[in-house]
Scaffold this active site. Structure first.
Site, PDB file in Angstrom:
ATOM      1  CG  ASP A  62      -0.663  -2.354  -2.871  1.00 48.42           C
ATOM      2  OD1 ASP A  62       0.053  -2.255  -3.990  1.00 48.42           O
ATOM      3  OD2 ASP A  62      -0.394  -1.771  -1.958  1.00 48.42           O
ATOM      4  CB  SER A 103       1.033   1.642  -1.844  1.00 49.80           C
ATOM      5  OG  SER A 103       1.200   0.584  -2.836  1.00 49.80           O
ATOM      6  CB  THR A 156      -2.588   0.200   1.344  1.00 56.65           C
ATOM      7  OG1 THR A 156      -1.699  -0.060   0.400  1.00 56.65           O
ATOM      8  CG2 THR A 156      -4.090   0.296   0.831  1.00 56.65           C
ATOM      9  CD  GLU A 270      -2.643  -3.052   1.322  1.00 50.70           C
ATOM     10  OE1 GLU A 270      -2.530  -3.245   2.450  1.00 50.70           O
ATOM     11  OE2 GLU A 270      -2.160  -2.635   0.417  1.00 50.70           O
ATOM     12  CG  HIS A 318      -0.240   1.125  -7.717  1.00 50.06           C
ATOM     13  ND1 HIS A 318       0.430  -0.273  -7.997  1.00 50.06           N
ATOM     14  CD2 HIS A 318       0.038   1.351  -6.184  1.00 50.06           C
ATOM     15  CE1 HIS A 318       1.040  -0.669  -6.828  1.00 50.06           C
ATOM     16  NE2 HIS A 318       0.579   0.299  -5.937  1.00 50.06           N
ATOM     17  CG  HIS A 344       3.784   0.512  -8.122  1.00 49.68           C
ATOM     18  ND1 HIS A 344       3.641   1.378  -7.419  1.00 49.68           N
ATOM     19  CD2 HIS A 344       4.199  -0.443  -7.841  1.00 49.68           C
ATOM     20  CE1 HIS A 344       3.796   0.558  -6.110  1.00 49.68           C
ATOM     21  NE2 HIS A 344       4.172  -0.424  -6.356  1.00 49.68           N
TER      22      HIS A 344
END
Ligand code: MG
Ligand code: ZN
Length: 381
Positions: A62, A103, A156, A270, A318, A344
């Site tokens: 992430d 996300s 996520t 993740e 991202h 982000h």
């Protein structure tokens, strides 16, 4: 005279205050990672049993941009497990309603092949549910799993199994786990299964469905069965220094459980808090989380090299922090990060692949193409 002494005292006090403030700021320079212990990285075979994979392990870091990856690589003295991947590309991360994704939309694009609005969990722009790659794999009889350092109901992992209009509906997301046949999930989020507004106790319901519930890492590590719900924290797991190697251990356990299925498996893992490091402009956290994530990747690569029929993909949803690196050292592992944002950003993120089918993941692609490629390789029969 008295006046002179007074002003001299005043001057000394101000100077002292000023110097302690400066020292405190220097000690708190979180953009500087001063170097730490490195681990050994193995090189794995590049020869595989077939051209198409029986199993897929998808890693999502992430917030992991190229700078986060390179910060980890520098900190580990120039080597990461991820460097075993010879096929490398870029993924465009924009969502259906924003140039800069969150996300939820980022993971939903990867899990369903549809660009959607920021905040969406497994639903399209019209808020209707879209079947995820995990659900499709499960329908074809493959084993499925999710592992995350955050709550397992967080955006996520949720985007691979749940269908909700908003990422904030974590109790609804937890209930969606009961609607699936997922074989193993490990992450935080115990409270979303037990302390609920609707009064349901989803842990009891999971047990009735045949799951073993474990809350301790040592029990998860030694689990030998076929159906495991590992809930290691009330909400998100704590940072790396407190949670230990929860992610590499959980990845290893999940693979051990899933490989029992002869038809194959799909697993998503993740590394959640690379993103937090970016948000906090905290290079120390970026590096710690990046190295933890890479060691989890190492567990999957070790299995894939031995197994010969497993595709391992590593990408991000991202970039976070608009991170770059202004200085570093391969001798000491020092990394001096710099940031353009506490949110982000819209830049492309890297995608790395290892194993049968890995050559599909070169070039510049949409995040939604990742879904199409996995589907073609894993579920074509
Ligand atoms: Mg996440
Ligand atoms: Zn974020």
């Amino acid at each position: 005279m008295k006046q002179k002494i007074k002003s001299a005292v005043f001057f000394v006090v101000v100077a002292l205050l000023f110097s302690t403030t400066v020292t405190a700021q220097q000690n708190k320079d979180l953009t500087l990672y001063q170097g730490g212990e490195a681990y050994e990285v193995k090189s794995f075979t590049q020869t595989f049993k077939s051209d198409s994979p029986k199993n897929v392990v998808l890693f999502i870091g992430d917030g992991m941009g190229v700078a986060h990856f390179y910060a980890g690589l520098t900190a580990n003295r120039g080597d990461l497990f991820i460097q075993n991947c010879k096929y490398i590309g870029f993924s465009k991360t924009y969502s259906s309603n924003r140039y800069v994704t969150d996300s939820a939309a980022g993971a939903t694009a990867i899990s369903t092949g549809t660009k959607t609005y920021n905040g969406a969990i497994g639903v399209g722009p019209d808020k209707n549910p879209i079947k995820t790659i995990l659900e499709e794999a499960s329908e074809k009889g493959l084993a499925t799993g999710l592992v995350s350092t955050s709550s397992i109901t967080h955006a996520t992992p949720a985007s691979f199994i749940a269908h909700q209009a908003s990422r904030s509906q974590e109790e609804d997301i937890a209930a969606d786990f009961l609607k699936t046949d997922i074989d193993v999930f490990i992450g935080g989020g115990y409270d979303f299964f037990t302390k609920r507004e609707d009064g349901r106790n989803l842990v009891n319901e999971l047990m009735r469905k045949g799951y073993t519930i474990e809350r301790e890492l040592s029990k998860i590590e030694n689990y030998k069965g076929k159906k495991l719900a590992g809930l290691t924290a009330p909400k998100g797991n704590p940072r790396m220094s407190e949670r230990g190697n929860m992610l590499p251990i959980s990845t290893h356990t999940a693979i051990k459980i899933l490989q029992q299925n002869e038809k194959g498996f799909f697993l998503m893992v993740e590394g959640s808090f690379i993103d937090s490091g970016g948000h906090g402009n905290n290079t120390v956290q970026v590096v710690e989380e990046m190295l933890d994530f890479d060691q989890a990747v190492g567990k999957a690569l070790e299995f894939a090299a031995e197994n010969g029929e497993t595709l391992v993909i590593i990408t991000a949803d991202h970039e976070t922090g608009g991170m770059t690196i202004n200085d570093g050292s391969f001798e000491t592992g020092m990394v001096k990060g710099a940031y353009t944002s506490t949110g982000h950003t819209g830049v492309m993120v890297p995608i790395f692949a290892y194993g049968p089918g890995a050559s599909e993941f070169i070039g510049i692609m949409e995040n939604t193409d990742i879904h199409a490629k996995i589907k073609k390789l894993l579920l074509k029969k």
